[in-house]
Design a protein around this motif. Structure first.
Motif, short mmCIF file in Angstrom:
data_model
loop_
_atom_site.label_atom_id
_atom_site.label_comp_id
_atom_site.label_asym_id
_atom_site.label_seq_id
_atom_site.Cartn_x
_atom_site.Cartn_y
_atom_site.Cartn_z
N ASP A 1 28.56 -39.12 -10.43
CA ASP A 1 29.28 -38.78 -9.20
C ASP A 1 30.73 -39.23 -9.36
N ARG A 2 31.61 -38.30 -9.71
CA ARG A 2 33.00 -38.65 -9.99
C ARG A 2 33.72 -39.18 -8.75
N LEU A 3 33.25 -38.79 -7.56
CA LEU A 3 33.94 -39.19 -6.33
C LEU A 3 33.67 -40.64 -5.95
N ALA A 4 32.67 -41.25 -6.58
CA ALA A 4 32.30 -42.62 -6.20
C ALA A 4 32.55 -43.62 -7.32
N LEU A 5 33.50 -43.31 -8.19
CA LEU A 5 33.74 -44.16 -9.34
C LEU A 5 34.77 -45.25 -9.10
N ALA A 6 35.31 -45.35 -7.89
CA ALA A 6 36.39 -46.32 -7.62
C ALA A 6 36.03 -47.74 -8.06
N PRO A 7 34.82 -48.26 -7.77
CA PRO A 7 34.52 -49.64 -8.18
C PRO A 7 34.55 -49.84 -9.70
N LEU A 8 34.42 -48.74 -10.46
CA LEU A 8 34.41 -48.87 -11.91
C LEU A 8 35.78 -48.66 -12.53
N GLU A 9 36.71 -48.12 -11.78
CA GLU A 9 38.05 -47.82 -12.31
C GLU A 9 38.96 -49.02 -12.20
N THR A 10 38.55 -50.13 -12.78
CA THR A 10 39.33 -51.36 -12.79
C THR A 10 39.33 -51.94 -14.20
N ASP A 11 40.32 -52.78 -14.48
CA ASP A 11 40.38 -53.40 -15.80
C ASP A 11 39.16 -54.28 -16.04
N ASP A 12 38.71 -54.98 -14.98
CA ASP A 12 37.55 -55.86 -15.14
C ASP A 12 36.32 -55.06 -15.55
N ALA A 13 36.12 -53.90 -14.91
CA ALA A 13 34.96 -53.08 -15.24
C ALA A 13 35.05 -52.55 -16.66
N LEU A 14 36.24 -52.12 -17.06
CA LEU A 14 36.42 -51.60 -18.41
C LEU A 14 36.20 -52.69 -19.45
N MET A 15 36.73 -53.87 -19.20
CA MET A 15 36.52 -54.98 -20.13
C MET A 15 35.05 -55.35 -20.24
N THR A 16 34.36 -55.29 -19.11
CA THR A 16 32.93 -55.61 -19.12
C THR A 16 32.17 -54.64 -20.01
N PHE A 17 32.43 -53.34 -19.83
CA PHE A 17 31.72 -52.34 -20.63
C PHE A 17 32.11 -52.44 -22.10
N ALA A 18 33.37 -52.70 -22.37
CA ALA A 18 33.79 -52.84 -23.75
C ALA A 18 33.09 -54.01 -24.42
N HIS A 19 32.97 -55.12 -23.69
CA HIS A 19 32.29 -56.30 -24.23
C HIS A 19 30.80 -56.02 -24.43
N LEU A 20 30.20 -55.36 -23.47
CA LEU A 20 28.78 -55.02 -23.61
C LEU A 20 28.56 -54.05 -24.77
N GLY A 21 29.59 -53.27 -25.09
CA GLY A 21 29.49 -52.36 -26.22
C GLY A 21 29.69 -53.01 -27.56
N GLY A 22 29.89 -54.34 -27.56
CA GLY A 22 30.01 -55.04 -28.82
C GLY A 22 31.43 -55.17 -29.32
#
Length: 521
Positions: free
Chosen positions: A61-82
């Protein structure tokens, strides 16, 4: 706002669309926010997997991505990705088990990684490069490498500056090594990969990884053919071309065009032409196609690829122009390639009852493309055939294509009159008559040069006309020729009447509008 699931169900049962939309959007946002906070805490691996799967589903759901469009969220996913070179935020749990392959895969598959942009992507690219280097040095099979490669492709496709960064960080060498590992390449000699005719076809998962590597390499090297490579770059591109040759020969076993074969062709068309000589340098074996002492296995694979693409019913420009350009440019610089392709595409003519565009041969299908509505397709098809005719043998070109089909290219090059710029220095001096068969010599005088075939004898159109009527028809024909040539090429200073008398014509490179009136006077 507190999400009430029961209320949402009641709205759905009553068909209250407006409230259903509002409540679901709130629900998605609340779940996003809660899960993003939750995955930063210390979780058991199976719990973390479940959270990531849920986030992946909700991220559609592209319209509900606001909570994920943050540096913290991106860093979290990058870290979880190894990607450990990117630090987690301060509230992230220490000691979390991030090495789990499923967690890495799910994190890298997440939509937020693909669609959000920011300055941190430079660091993300470096993290991906470092992880890829470690995987190349590790004896263990990499976990989640496909999604790392997919992410690397997306970064280089969407951000041009990242292509330059990856190139400066020896990205071509790194990705070439990754492609070698993916295809289990074994080297026989410098720039020669050992081939095994009995090897099974490439597995689907291997082909998918190879596709991502090939696409990323194309992003990084797409303009390499425009620059003059130095000695180090030549060695690197030749090694890459040798791996691509191996890739083409592996995929040629398939019954139809594959994705990896398509991207290998695209990448070959981007490399400097002088580095493609390795395509012909393979050792000859009993199963090899030999031509003038050269190994033509790869050229044959390219020709077979072209034949399959010619049968495509849609997206012809996307599917044909790379391989047509590759064969054309290779024929210009490699004499053996041109001779082999000429023999395969323009064999000696024997059946002269059909128009050049009729039939199922490669020549016929290419000639049909010479009148295609798409200018790029038309130009590429005509250019390949013209190069096979050494770019100067107008007679041979017309013989194989018919004057009507050839007129467009000849007009563009100023060769409609049969003369113009020559390129003899690039090509060998093989005679134009080397392909004339006995059938062609016998029927040569009866071939219609416009249609390119033997036509049935037609009655004399001037039979029964008076001399005045013949003269009027001749003047009309002269006027039509001059009107046509006014915009394409200079016209001869004199034109012959039917009786053989020379009549001067007012002409220049471009005739004026008054010229038509002059002809009628």
């Amino acid at each position: 706002m507190v999400v009430n699931v029961e209320r949402i169900i009641q709205y759905i049962k009553h068909g209250d669309q407006d409230n259903v939309q509002i409540q679901l959007e709130v629900y998605n946002s609340e779940v996003y926010t809660a899960l993003m906070w939750f995955i930063r805490t210390k979780l058991q691996p199976q719990v973390l997997r479940a959270c990531l799967r849920t986030l992946r589903i909700l991220s559609r759901d592209r319209l509900a991505l606001a909570p994920l469009e943050t540096d913290d969220a991106l860093m979290t996913f990058a870290h979880l990705g190894g990607l450990t070179s990117l630090p987690m935020t301060s509230d992230a749990s220490e000691g979390q088990e991030y090495g789990d392959s499923v967690i890495i895969v799910l994190a890298l598959k997440h939509e937020i990684i693909k669609i959000t942009f920011g300055t941190f992507f430079f660091r993300l690219l470096s993290g991906l490069s470092e992880r890829l280097k470690k995987e190349l040095d590790s004896p263990l099979p990499p976990a989640g490498q496909f999604y790392e490669l997919r992410l690397l492709f997306l970064l280089t496709a969407l951000r041009p500056e990242l292509r330059l960064q990856l190139q400066q960080e020896r990205g071509v060498s790194l990705l070439t090594s990754a492609l070698e590992q993916c295809l289990s390449v074994k080297w026989m000699d410098v720039n020669e990969v050992q081939s095994d005719p009995t090897a099974p076809p490439v597995r689907k998962e291997v082909s998918e990884k190879a596709v991502e590597i090939l696409k990323t390499l194309f992003n990084v090297t797409h303009d390499a053919h425009r620059n003059e490579p130095d000695e180090v770059q030549c060695a690197l591109y030749r090694r890459l071309a040798a791996v691509l040759r191996h890739c083409m020969l592996l995929e040629s076993k398939a019954t139809r065009s594959t994705q990896s074969e398509k991207h290998a062709v695209n990448l070959l068309s981007a490399l400097p032409l002088q580095c493609l000589d390795v395509l012909l340098s393979g050792r000859l074996s009993t199963s090899s196609v030999e031509w003038e002492g050269l190994n033509m296995d790869c050229v044959r694979s390219l020709l077979q690829f072209l034949e399959r693409r010619l049968d495509a019913g849609h997206k012809l420009k996307e599917k044909l122009t790379p391989v047509l350009n590759l064969l054309t440019e290779s024929s210009k610089v490699h004499r053996g390639t041109r001779h082999y392709l000429k023999q395969q595409i323009l064999p000696p003519l024997r059946d002269l009852s059909l128009r050049p565009e009729q039939g199922t041969s490669v020549r016929s299908r290419l000639v049909r493309l010479m009148t295609h509505v798409d200018t790029d397709i038309k130009h590429c098809a005509a250019e390949l055939l013209f190069v096979l005719c050494k770019e100067n043998a107008v007679r041979r070109f017309v013989k194989y294509t018919g004057y009507g089909n050839a007129a467009g290219l000849l007009a563009a090059r100023g060769l409609l009159s049969g003369c113009g710029p020559y390129h003899q220095s690039q090509y060998s001096s093989d005679s134009d008559s080397d392909s004339d068969t006995e059938e062609y010599r016998h029927a040569k005088g009866r071939i219609n040069p416009v249609t390119g075939r033997v036509e049935e004898e037609q009655p004399d159109p001037m039979e029964g006309m008076t001399e005045e009527e013949k003269e009027a028809e001749a003047r009309k024909l002269i006027w039509m020729f001059n009107r046509l040539s006014r915009c394409v090429c200079p016209v001869s200073r004199t034109t012959l009447q039917p009786q053989g008398q020379s009549v001067p014509i007012k002409t220049n490179w471009f005739m004026s509008e008054d010229s038509e009136e002059d002809l009628d006077e």
